[in-house]
Motif scaffolding. Sequence first.
Motif, PDB file in Angstrom:
ATOM      1  N   GLY A   7      27.168  24.033  35.013  1.00 44.18           N
ATOM      2  CA  GLY A   7      27.692  23.336  33.840  1.00 44.18           C
ATOM      3  C   GLY A   7      28.476  24.232  32.899  1.00 44.18           C
ATOM      4  O   GLY A   7      29.038  23.766  31.930  1.00 44.18           O
ATOM      5  N   GLY A   8      28.528  25.518  33.199  1.00 49.85           N
ATOM      6  CA  GLY A   8      29.267  26.458  32.361  1.00 49.85           C
ATOM      7  C   GLY A   8      30.555  26.898  33.033  1.00 49.85           C
ATOM      8  O   GLY A   8      31.069  26.214  33.925  1.00 49.85           O
ATOM      9  N   VAL A   9      31.060  28.014  32.585  1.00 45.97           N
ATOM     10  CA  VAL A   9      32.260  28.601  33.186  1.00 45.97           C
ATOM     11  C   VAL A   9      31.963  30.067  33.498  1.00 45.97           C
ATOM     12  O   VAL A   9      31.121  30.688  32.864  1.00 45.97           O
ATOM     13  N   PRO A  10      32.656  30.643  34.486  1.00 44.51           N
ATOM     14  CA  PRO A  10      32.421  32.043  34.827  1.00 44.51           C
ATOM     15  C   PRO A  10      32.785  32.984  33.676  1.00 44.51           C
ATOM     16  O   PRO A  10      33.694  32.707  32.891  1.00 44.51           O
ATOM     17  N   LYS A  11      32.067  34.089  33.589  1.00 47.05           N
ATOM     18  CA  LYS A  11      32.359  35.109  32.585  1.00 47.05           C
ATOM     19  C   LYS A  11      33.798  35.580  32.771  1.00 47.05           C
ATOM     20  O   LYS A  11      34.236  35.859  33.876  1.00 47.05           O
ATOM     21  N   GLY A  12      34.527  35.654  31.684  1.00 43.18           N
ATOM     22  CA  GLY A  12      35.912  36.109  31.739  1.00 43.18           C
ATOM     23  C   GLY A  12      36.940  34.995  31.869  1.00 43.18           C
ATOM     24  O   GLY A  12      38.127  35.238  31.751  1.00 43.18           O
ATOM     25  N   PHE A  13      36.499  33.744  32.103  1.00 37.96           N
ATOM     26  CA  PHE A  13      37.454  32.645  32.226  1.00 37.96           C
ATOM     27  C   PHE A  13      38.022  32.305  30.863  1.00 37.96           C
ATOM     28  O   PHE A  13      37.295  32.116  29.895  1.00 37.96           O
ATOM     29  N   LYS A  14      39.343  32.254  30.790  1.00 38.16           N
ATOM     30  CA  LYS A  14      40.037  31.855  29.566  1.00 38.16           C
ATOM     31  C   LYS A  14      41.175  30.934  29.968  1.00 38.16           C
ATOM     32  O   LYS A  14      41.943  31.255  30.883  1.00 38.16           O
ATOM     33  N   GLU A  15      41.309  29.838  29.276  1.00 36.54           N
ATOM     34  CA  GLU A  15      42.375  28.876  29.599  1.00 36.54           C
ATOM     35  C   GLU A  15      43.756  29.514  29.536  1.00 36.54           C
ATOM     36  O   GLU A  15      44.628  29.161  30.303  1.00 36.54           O
ATOM     37  N   GLU A  16      43.962  30.465  28.626  1.00 34.21           N
ATOM     38  CA  GLU A  16      45.303  31.061  28.499  1.00 34.21           C
ATOM     39  C   GLU A  16      45.699  31.872  29.730  1.00 34.21           C
ATOM     40  O   GLU A  16      46.865  32.128  29.949  1.00 34.21           O
ATOM     41  N   GLY A  52      25.719  28.433  39.559  1.00 35.33           N
ATOM     42  CA  GLY A  52      24.328  28.712  39.860  1.00 35.33           C
ATOM     43  C   GLY A  52      24.124  30.079  40.495  1.00 35.33           C
ATOM     44  O   GLY A  52      23.012  30.579  40.557  1.00 35.33           O
ATOM     45  N   VAL A  53      25.210  30.672  40.978  1.00 36.53           N
ATOM     46  CA  VAL A  53      25.149  32.015  41.565  1.00 36.53           C
ATOM     47  C   VAL A  53      25.943  32.982  40.692  1.00 36.53           C
ATOM     48  O   VAL A  53      25.423  33.980  40.214  1.00 36.53           O
ATOM     49  N   ASP A  54      27.228  32.665  40.486  1.00 37.45           N
ATOM     50  CA  ASP A  54      28.120  33.542  39.714  1.00 37.45           C
ATOM     51  C   ASP A  54      28.164  33.187  38.231  1.00 37.45           C
ATOM     52  O   ASP A  54      28.598  34.004  37.418  1.00 37.45           O
ATOM     53  N   TYR A  55      27.774  31.983  37.891  1.00 41.32           N
ATOM     54  CA  TYR A  55      27.769  31.539  36.497  1.00 41.32           C
ATOM     55  C   TYR A  55      26.817  30.355  36.368  1.00 41.32           C
ATOM     56  O   TYR A  55      26.476  29.727  37.372  1.00 41.32           O
ATOM     57  N   PRO A  56      26.357  30.046  35.160  1.00 37.77           N
ATOM     58  CA  PRO A  56      25.399  28.946  34.974  1.00 37.77           C
ATOM     59  C   PRO A  56      25.997  27.587  35.348  1.00 37.77           C
ATOM     60  O   PRO A  56      27.170  27.323  35.086  1.00 37.77           O
TER      61      PRO A  56
END
Length: 77
Positions: free
Chosen positions: A63-72, A57-61
């Motif tokens: 229910g979503g994930v932060p920009k740049g997050f990748k499981e790998e 709600g501040v750094d990312y929407p």
Amino acid sequence: EFGEWRHSGAGKHPRPKHKKADRKIFRIAKGMKIEGKWILPGEEINCRCVWLAKIAGVDYPVGGVPKGFKEEYLELQ
């Protein structure tokens, strides 16, 4: 739920994998898998790394994930 790894850069002999983890987003509940172990910043002996919280709600929407997050990113070998 998420954090951003920050390498301190303060040690004379930085750990290459910790340096590689710098600014990578990880799940706080898991940490990052570095050299076969799930760890959080600052958890290992003499590790001066820290992490910054990523707030929904501040750094990312919500229910979503932060920009740049990748499981790998979670496994730095």
